[in-house]
Design an enzyme around this catalytic site. Structure first.
Site, PDB file in Angstrom:
ATOM      1  N   HIS A  91      26.424  -4.284 -28.246  1.00 22.18           N
ATOM      2  CA  HIS A  91      27.430  -3.238 -28.052  1.00 22.18           C
ATOM      3  C   HIS A  91      28.709  -3.635 -28.763  1.00 22.18           C
ATOM      4  O   HIS A  91      29.122  -4.785 -28.705  1.00 22.18           O
ATOM      5  CB  HIS A  91      27.707  -3.049 -26.553  1.00 22.18           C
ATOM      6  CG  HIS A  91      28.391  -1.758 -26.242  1.00 22.18           C
ATOM      7  ND1 HIS A  91      27.703  -0.624 -25.857  1.00 22.18           N
ATOM      8  CD2 HIS A  91      29.688  -1.410 -26.269  1.00 22.18           C
ATOM      9  CE1 HIS A  91      28.559   0.356 -25.655  1.00 22.18           C
ATOM     10  NE2 HIS A  91      29.776  -0.096 -25.902  1.00 22.18           N
ATOM     11  N   LYS A 134      27.423  -0.166 -18.425  1.00 23.85           N
ATOM     12  CA  LYS A 134      26.304   0.450 -19.159  1.00 23.85           C
ATOM     13  C   LYS A 134      25.250  -0.591 -19.505  1.00 23.85           C
ATOM     14  O   LYS A 134      24.061  -0.341 -19.418  1.00 23.85           O
ATOM     15  CB  LYS A 134      26.806   1.097 -20.459  1.00 23.85           C
ATOM     16  CG  LYS A 134      27.569   2.379 -20.211  1.00 23.85           C
ATOM     17  CD  LYS A 134      27.851   3.103 -21.502  1.00 23.85           C
ATOM     18  CE  LYS A 134      28.854   2.391 -22.346  1.00 23.85           C
ATOM     19  NZ  LYS A 134      30.169   3.024 -22.433  1.00 23.85           N
ATOM     20  N   ASP A 183      30.677   6.427 -15.883  1.00 22.74           N
ATOM     21  CA  ASP A 183      31.226   6.077 -17.200  1.00 22.74           C
ATOM     22  C   ASP A 183      31.259   7.292 -18.120  1.00 22.74           C
ATOM     23  O   ASP A 183      32.193   7.464 -18.889  1.00 22.74           O
ATOM     24  CB  ASP A 183      30.434   4.942 -17.860  1.00 22.74           C
ATOM     25  CG  ASP A 183      31.038   4.579 -19.216  1.00 22.74           C
ATOM     26  OD1 ASP A 183      32.200   4.131 -19.229  1.00 22.74           O
ATOM     27  OD2 ASP A 183      30.390   4.798 -20.254  1.00 22.74           O
ATOM     28  N   ARG A 200      38.968   9.439 -20.990  1.00 21.97           N
ATOM     29  CA  ARG A 200      39.814   8.432 -21.646  1.00 21.97           C
ATOM     30  C   ARG A 200      40.022   8.779 -23.116  1.00 21.97           C
ATOM     31  O   ARG A 200      41.103   8.596 -23.661  1.00 21.97           O
ATOM     32  CB  ARG A 200      39.173   7.042 -21.524  1.00 21.97           C
ATOM     33  CG  ARG A 200      39.311   6.457 -20.124  1.00 21.97           C
ATOM     34  CD  ARG A 200      38.418   5.230 -19.970  1.00 21.97           C
ATOM     35  NE  ARG A 200      38.737   4.216 -20.936  1.00 21.97           N
ATOM     36  CZ  ARG A 200      37.835   3.433 -21.529  1.00 21.97           C
ATOM     37  NH1 ARG A 200      36.555   3.539 -21.224  1.00 21.97           N
ATOM     38  NH2 ARG A 200      38.194   2.529 -22.387  1.00 21.97           N
ATOM     39  N   SER A 213      33.553  -0.357 -18.671  1.00 23.08           N
ATOM     40  CA  SER A 213      32.744   0.691 -19.298  1.00 23.08           C
ATOM     41  C   SER A 213      31.543   0.068 -20.022  1.00 23.08           C
ATOM     42  O   SER A 213      30.399   0.519 -19.873  1.00 23.08           O
ATOM     43  CB  SER A 213      33.630   1.479 -20.278  1.00 23.08           C
ATOM     44  OG  SER A 213      32.868   2.198 -21.197  1.00 23.08           O
TER      45      SER A 213
HETATM   46  N1  URA Z   1      32.916   1.185 -25.884  1.00 27.58           N
HETATM   47  C1  URA Z   1      32.576   1.579 -24.630  1.00 27.58           C
HETATM   48  O1  URA Z   1      31.400   1.762 -24.337  1.00 27.58           O
HETATM   49  N2  URA Z   1      33.521   1.773 -23.741  1.00 27.58           N
HETATM   50  C2  URA Z   1      34.817   1.582 -24.018  1.00 27.58           C
HETATM   51  O2  URA Z   1      35.615   1.766 -23.152  1.00 27.58           O
HETATM   52  C3  URA Z   1      35.180   1.170 -25.315  1.00 27.58           C
HETATM   53  C4  URA Z   1      34.205   0.980 -26.240  1.00 27.58           C
END
Ligand code: URA
Length: 441
Positions: free
Chosen positions: A82, A187, A161, A168, A183
């Site tokens: 990620h 995930k 999220d 956001r 966040s």
């Molecule tokens: N990537 C994400 O999944 N969440 C964030 O808040 C920022 C980048």
């Protein structure tokens, strides 16, 4: 308990209890808390921060706000990756097929663009026919067959999220260490991989502008991994300029194809291989970083990475002919080129501004429901440190209309700084941090 008290408490810089965080996340998930109050609390968190305990509580509540994705029926050590978000940050489309082609399963749920940063799901949706909305059972059956799945979050994965992320994006509350950490880790925890490689971006095109902030974010997430029994490695990489040369959805797919074909090298390839190597190391596929990098590069040379990408396209309904005919991908009809204003070295780029310009071409969203122009974006012609003559092309912008293209080009025009001396360029890979679940915190 009520949400107004919680907002006021955080506004007044107090620490929220686990129960208050749980109340907030449940209220967001079931819609009991309206967007305006959620946004107010997000802004209070952005301004006043959260302790490690609050961040951990927010992460776990968000991870459990929906169903957990169960990957245990897929053989092998599953690795996920990620990015905290950047510009021309197309590493997933490159490293996922490379790693999967070496037998390590990659089942990755990705997100949409956020603020000035692009999102893998938007990029994949620019491929004619490609389906990102897979059911859990479909994803698992694909993972068993091909070892590679790139998909959107399943409907019931971290619904909290989904709502917070979208809010956001449009309320100026993205760049907060606890909100980003929660966040991402929520995930990743819910998505079920055994090991996680995080690309923590740092610089003018990242949410974390300084190495100190990037390190704080990386450490928060690595510690969270340890807490929940997942192996996590964080790579801090530079976002002092767009990572690749193509910015936008179909444009980034095009660049990923060029990289997988071995036609383009540079920073995008280097970061993809660095992250991919960490994935192979977590999976125990190789013992050293150098060996892992060589293996990944070999998968480009022998065409196996590209073949795996083709398999992914066919599996998920995408037109595989884009690999030989990238003109099958959309490209917006109006273009404008931005030129150097003076002669000198390109010493700095305001990469977030370049990301905003790309958003303005139509490649990103300015409000939650805005449809994207998949063919919009920017092709960069220069890198930091290049010597340019006044009037030389720096970047070409693509958009659906003259007006949006002009507005984006005007913004882009102010993103470059020139110097007469050769500038210092920050290293591409700044730091690698890792922890095993049984390491002591
Ligand atoms: N990537 C994400 O999944 N969440 C964030 O808040 C920022 C980048």
């Amino acid at each position: 308990m009520n949400i107004l008290d919680i907002i006021i408490k955080k506004r007044d810089k107090q620490v929220l209890s686990k129960e208050e965080i749980s109340f907030f996340v449940r209220g967001v998930t079931d819609g009991a808390i309206p967007d305006y109050q959620t946004s107010a609390l997000l802004m209070a968190i952005l301004l006043n921060g959260m302790t490690a305990e609050e961040t951990a509580a927010l992460t776990m509540e968000m991870a459990h706000s929906g169903a957990l994705f169960d990957l245990h029926t897929v053989d092998g050590y599953k690795v996920d990756k990620h990015s905290t978000g950047g510009v021309a940050d197309t590493t997933t489309l490159i490293l996922a097929p490379l790693v999967a082609s070496l037998g390590v399963p990659v089942v990755k749920m990705s997100g949409r663009g956020l603020g000035f940063s692009g999102g893998t799901i938007d990029k994949l949706e620019s491929i004619p026919g490609f389906r990102v909305d897979l059911s859990a059972s479909e994803a698992i059956s694909y993972a068993k067959k091909s070892k590679l799945v790139l998909m959107g979050q399943t409907d019931n994965l971290t619904p909290a999220d989904k709502k917070l992320y979208a809010l956001r994006d449009v309320t100026g509350t993205v760049d907060s260490i606890p909100l980003i950490a929660a966040s991402i880790m929520a995930k990743k925890i819910a998505a079920g991989a055994d090991g996680i490689v995080l690309d923590v971006k740092c610089g003018s095109g990242a949410f974390m502008k300084t190495q100190q902030d990037a390190e704080a974010l990386a450490k928060t997430m690595v510690a969270m991994g340890r807490h929940v029994g997942r192996k996590v490695t964080a790579v801090i990489s530079s976002m002092a300029q767009p990572l690749g040369m193509y910015i936008g959805n179909s444009l980034e797919v095009m660049e990923a194809i060029h990289v997988l074909k071995g036609e383009t090298a540079g920073d995008l390839l280097d970061v993809s291989v660095t992250l991919g190597a960490q994935m192979l190391l977590l999976a125990g596929r190789t013992q050293t970083e150098e060996e892992a990098k060589q293996l990944l590069l070999q998968q480009i040379k022998n065409g196996e990475g590209l073949a795996k990408f083709r398999e992914l396209l066919i599996q998920q309904g995408g037109n595989p002919d884009i690999l030989s005919q990238t003109q099958l991908l959309p490209l917006s009809p109006v273009s404008l080129t931005v030129h150097a204003k003076t002669t000198g070295y390109l010493s700095q780029m305001d990469t977030a501004k370049i990301g905003r310009a790309s958003q303005e071409t139509g490649a990103g969203r300015a409000y939650k429901e805005q449809p994207l122009d998949f063919g919009a974006g920017i092709i960069m012609h220069k890198r930091l440190g290049d010597f340019v003559q006044k009037g030389e092309p720096l970047a070409t912008l693509y958009s659906a209309s003259k007006n949006t293209c002009r507005a984006a080009a005007d913004r882009m025009d102010t993103a470059f700084t020139y110097s007469t001396n050769r500038p210092d360029i920050p290293p591409l890979i700044l730091q690698i941090l890792s922890a095993q679940p049984n390491d002591r915190a």
